[in-house]
Design an enzyme around this catalytic site. Structure first.
Site, PDB file in Angstrom:
ATOM      1  N   ASP A  58     -15.645   3.257   8.799  1.00 20.08           N
ATOM      2  CA  ASP A  58     -16.158   3.421   7.433  1.00 20.08           C
ATOM      3  C   ASP A  58     -16.058   1.793   6.816  1.00 20.08           C
ATOM      4  O   ASP A  58     -15.630   1.218   5.955  1.00 20.08           O
ATOM      5  CB  ASP A  58     -14.830   3.674   6.506  1.00 20.08           C
ATOM      6  CG  ASP A  58     -15.154   4.087   5.009  1.00 20.08           C
ATOM      7  OD1 ASP A  58     -16.472   4.347   4.785  1.00 20.08           O
ATOM      8  OD2 ASP A  58     -14.449   4.407   4.138  1.00 20.08           O
ATOM      9  N   LYS A  90       0.794  -1.245   0.070  1.00 24.76           N
ATOM     10  CA  LYS A  90       0.054   0.099   0.041  1.00 24.76           C
ATOM     11  C   LYS A  90       0.919   1.236   0.070  1.00 24.76           C
ATOM     12  O   LYS A  90       1.494   1.319   1.002  1.00 24.76           O
ATOM     13  CB  LYS A  90      -0.773   0.172   1.183  1.00 24.76           C
ATOM     14  CG  LYS A  90      -1.726   1.017   1.243  1.00 24.76           C
ATOM     15  CD  LYS A  90      -2.965   1.206   2.351  1.00 24.76           C
ATOM     16  CE  LYS A  90      -3.998   2.034   1.966  1.00 24.76           C
ATOM     17  NZ  LYS A  90      -5.099   2.019   2.951  1.00 24.76           N
TER      18      LYS A  90
END
Length: 428
Positions: free
Chosen positions: A104, A12
């Protein structure tokens, strides 16, 4: 020594100037330090910086539930979604037990293990960039309630109503977002999809508030409705009964965990820890009475909230639960005693007013009008150098406006709108 089998990993990258990097490594790194590798959260193998990028190396995973759903003509089987529900609840319980809320929860952030491996039926929760603490790790105390209507965190489609209203995140919000995620996976859409434009967030929030669990889950099996009903009624600092939530879906997934489409080991462990017989976990004790029907937020206020400010000693008087017909006598009596109205509010078509000696006003007028607001009257008073110093509206559409002389104001304008007028305020 023999070679270790090679294992695929995921990288990432985050640019040093991105939102998550505030003059240093991404915020998400701190969260992974605490949550990485716990049940349902991928492990992090390395974190470092290369040039302008921060890089995190983590377990390679498979498709997201969003992809799996899209590949499957946009819906999933009831058994699959019930298994996802069970395992997702157990993952959230683990995340919450470490003092964090994810912030989220949505189909894109749930991933399955890599296909063709023993983990392909395991569920993982990723993307911890919006995770926040719901309790202080040193004291164990719940964070204080706060509300900032101008700040929204999360994804509009799946966010809890509390998140839309700018309330600080707590455990209930992850579960409410999970409830919307499950209905989406089962039905392929949610009733508030399709809004566009700058008011999208407000319109979605309004639609969520007026969509009952019955209508949201009208084509879903009963456990889904019960889950929605439970999570939307959780209080800010209430500890969710995760085992109870898991047991709701028992009737759908069948008794044998080995043949479920999703590995539910985490949920099995959680139920076992609670040490209660599955399916017998009752909320607020076993009762024979009919359960009381709980109604979703968006209800009119049913209590007064008082805010106190430190000031110099002065004479102050308050009246509450005042009917329209009794306003005159209270206000006249206050004026006789040298007091002016400093604040008014309304609840259930009754008024509360506070009258003070220390306002600095030299005179005051007020109008109770059937309109919200009576523009002509207000403009007449502006011409006479009176300015609005207090106002409130009642449920029946009427308004009480108080205008005073002797204020520090030199100019004033107001706006009546269905949504909070951020743009208008910023322009002013």
């Amino acid at each position: 020594s023999g070679h270790q089998p090679t294992k695929k990993v995921a990288l990432k990258f985050e640019h040093k100037n991105s939102k998550g990097c505030n003059h240093g490594p991404p915020y998400e790194w701190q969260v992974y330090d605490i949550l990485g590798g716990i049940h349902g959260v991928p492990r992090v193998h390395y974190k470092g910086r290369q040039g302008d990028y921060f890089i995190m190396v983590m377990d390679m995973l498979g498709l997201s539930l969003w992809d799996a759903c899209s590949n499957n003509s946009h819906t999933m089987s009831v058994e699959m979604v019930a298994c996802i529900a069970i395992e997702a609840i157990s993952i959230l319980e683990k995340v919450h037990s470490k003092g964090y809320v994810h912030g989220d929860v949505k189909p894109e952030n749930f991933l399955l293990g890599p296909p063709g491996t023993p983990e392909e039926k395991k569920l993982f929760l990723v993307d911890l960039g919006l995770a926040t603490k719901w309790k202080d790790r040193s004291t164990g105390h719940h964070v204080e309630y706060d509300q900032r209507p101008d700040i929204f965190r999360g994804t509009v489609r799946y966010a809890s109503v509390h998140a839309h209203l700018g309330r600080i995140g707590s455990r209930r919000d992850d579960l409410e977002s999970l409830a919307y995620t499950l209905v989406f996976l089962l039905r392929g859409r949610l009733p508030w999809q399709g809004y566009q434009g700058e008011n999208k967030g407000f319109l979605v929030c309004k639609k969520k508030m007026c969509t009952s669990p019955e209508s949201l889950c009208s084509f879903c099996p009963q456990p889904f409705k019960e889950f929605v009903e439970y999570v939307v009624n959780l209080k800010f600092d209430e500890e969710p009964n995760y085992a109870k939530c898991i047991s709701l879906f028992d009737s759908i997934v069948g008794p044998n965990p080995d043949i479920r489409p999703i590995n539910t080991d985490g949920a099995q462990k959680l139920i076992h820890q609670v040490g209660q017989k599955r399916g017998r976990i009752s909320l607020e004790g076993e009762t024979d009475e009919q359960p009381k029907k709980k109604v979703r937020m968006g209800m009119p206020a049913t209590q007064w909230i008082s805010v106190y400010n430190a000031r110099r000693p002065m004479k102050q008087r308050y009246h509450y639960n005042v009917a329209d017909s009794r306003l005159v006598q209270h206000i006249d009596k206050g004026n006789e005693d040298g007091l002016f109205i400093s604040c008014i509010s309304s609840c259930a078509n009754l008024w509360a007013l506070i009258m003070d000696a220390g306002t600095g006003f030299s005179s005051q007028v007020y109008e109770l009008s059937p309109h919200f607001l009576h523009k002509e009257w207000i403009m007449d008073q502006w011409d006479r150098n009176y300015y609005i110093t207090a106002l409130a509206g009642a449920n029946n559409g009427s308004s009480l406006v108080v205008m005073s002389k002797g204020t520090l104001y030199t100019q004033q304008s107001y706006k009546v709108s269905d949504t909070f007028p951020f743009k208008w305020i910023n322009k002013k």
